[in-house]
Enzyme design. Structure first.
Site, PDB file in Angstrom:
ATOM      1  N   LEU A  33      40.711  46.250  29.465  1.00 38.75           N
ATOM      2  CA  LEU A  33      40.356  44.976  30.090  1.00 38.75           C
ATOM      3  C   LEU A  33      41.330  44.521  31.175  1.00 38.75           C
ATOM      4  O   LEU A  33      42.531  44.757  31.081  1.00 38.75           O
ATOM      5  CB  LEU A  33      40.272  43.887  29.008  1.00 38.75           C
ATOM      6  CG  LEU A  33      39.307  44.165  27.857  1.00 38.75           C
ATOM      7  CD1 LEU A  33      39.301  42.989  26.880  1.00 38.75           C
ATOM      8  CD2 LEU A  33      37.889  44.432  28.363  1.00 38.75           C
ATOM      9  N   GLU A  35      41.536  41.074  34.347  1.00 32.60           N
ATOM     10  CA  GLU A  35      41.108  39.678  34.546  1.00 32.60           C
ATOM     11  C   GLU A  35      39.625  39.550  34.884  1.00 32.60           C
ATOM     12  O   GLU A  35      39.006  38.538  34.580  1.00 32.60           O
ATOM     13  CB  GLU A  35      41.951  38.991  35.626  1.00 32.60           C
ATOM     14  CG  GLU A  35      43.315  38.518  35.141  1.00 32.60           C
ATOM     15  CD  GLU A  35      43.231  37.418  34.070  1.00 32.60           C
ATOM     16  OE1 GLU A  35      42.328  36.565  34.147  1.00 32.60           O
ATOM     17  OE2 GLU A  35      44.057  37.448  33.148  1.00 32.60           O
ATOM     18  N   HIS A  37      37.166  41.307  33.611  1.00 32.24           N
ATOM     19  CA  HIS A  37      36.452  41.259  32.328  1.00 32.24           C
ATOM     20  C   HIS A  37      36.665  39.900  31.651  1.00 32.24           C
ATOM     21  O   HIS A  37      35.735  39.344  31.048  1.00 32.24           O
ATOM     22  CB  HIS A  37      36.982  42.340  31.380  1.00 32.24           C
ATOM     23  CG  HIS A  37      36.769  43.755  31.826  1.00 32.24           C
ATOM     24  ND1 HIS A  37      37.813  44.613  32.118  1.00 32.24           N
ATOM     25  CD2 HIS A  37      35.633  44.466  32.009  1.00 32.24           C
ATOM     26  CE1 HIS A  37      37.318  45.797  32.452  1.00 32.24           C
ATOM     27  NE2 HIS A  37      36.014  45.739  32.409  1.00 32.24           N
TER      28      HIS A  37
END
Ligand code: AMP
Length: 287
Positions: A33, A35, A37
């Site tokens: 992940l 930012e 996501h």
């Protein structure tokens, strides 16, 4: 935050939430992940009572020779970041359970899925729509959130959801960028320092088109040439395509572009394939 691995457990949880009148927001991802996501989680939170994020590196959307094996993974880090951003449930199934050994059903969205990305990755979108269809049947969301980063994917999912009557609201979040303009992507981790600099050609080429558009340029071929010129400045960057298309149909725009036009680019920087896009004239999609 809970982590669920089994399909039946997720389905039962979704049923229980629905029976209790809770609205489920769903964010499908392949993990690692960033930012971008996390923005999707935050957008889901605004609409839904419960946010479910799936983390599943989906084998069927990778062709032979692509980066399935080396795709970056870090579940513990993902778990922490997702919880901090407001995720309630991570659904992380195994490939074996998602695709039973004799699995033989596919969802494919025709036409829309054969332009641009589809032309370069002919089996990619069939893998995406199939896994998202499966996930929709497992998570039973009211809302599902996708990123504008994968503009064609978002358009295809929207079409699939409408055509197959999934009854889910599709939300699309703007592209999250690094400070220097590079669109965030789990694949950016493959880039060497030098390639990372060269990769800026993608966002720079789109900024050039935006500037020309703001100055009144409407000729599709002039915008195309400006993007091409910026992208081909460096020999490390190999262009796959530059598409100037309608953002819903993905049909090419020839002649003059209209008030809402998508410019999508794909290029390889060394061995890393990157995509980026912008919607001209759409102030709601800052980039
Ligand atoms: P992925 O894990 O790469 O399959 O992406 C999962 C979701 O995150 C997809 O809907 C992507 O479009 C979205 N996404 C990926 N990168 C970004 C970004 N930089 N900004 C916004 N959304 C993104």
């Amino acid at each position: 935050m809970t982590v669920i691995e089994s399909i039946i457990t997720m389905q039962k949880e979704a049923e229980a939430l629905r029976s209790a009148g809770r609205r489920i927001g769903f964010v499908p991802t392949m993990g690692y992940l960033h930012e971008g996501h996390l923005d999707l989680i935050r957008l889901a939170r605004k609409h839904a009572d419960v946010v479910v994020m799936s983390i599943f590196v989906n084998p069927t959307q990778f062709a032979a020779g692509e980066d399935l094996e080396r795709y970056p993974r870090n579940f513990e880090r993902d778990r922490t970041l997702a919880a901090e951003a407001g995720c309630d449930i991570i659904f992380a199934p195994s490939a074996g359970e998602m695709y039973p050994a004799d699995d033989s059903s596919w969802i494919s969205v025709e036409e829309l899925g054969s332009a641009l990305e589809g032309a370069f990755r002919p089996t990619h979108f069939r893998g995406v729509t199939t896994v998202v269809g499966k996930l929709f049947n497992i998570v039973r969301p009211h809302y599902a959130v996708f990123g504008q980063k994968d503009a064609q994917q978002a358009a295809i999912i929207r079409r699939m959801t409408r055509d197959l009557h999934f009854g889910i609201d599709i939300l699309v979040a703007p592209i999250r960028r690094e400070i220097d303009g590079l669109a965030m992507s789990s694949r950016n981790t493959y880039l060497s320092d030098q390639e990372r600099k060269e990769a800026l050609a993608l966002s720079r080429s789109l900024r050039t088109a935006e500037t020309l558009f703001a100055q009144g340029e409407r000729r599709s071929h002039a915008l195309y040439r400006a993007v091409e010129e910026e992208l081909t400045r460096s020999e490390t960057v190999q262009v796959d395509y530059i598409g100037i298309v309608d953002p819903d149909s993905f049909l090419p725009i020839e002649g003059d572009v209209g008030p809402r036009t998508l410019i999508a680019v794909a290029a390889r920087v060394g061995s890393t394939r990157l995509i980026d896009n912008t919607i001209l004239g759409d102030e709601a999609t800052p980039s």
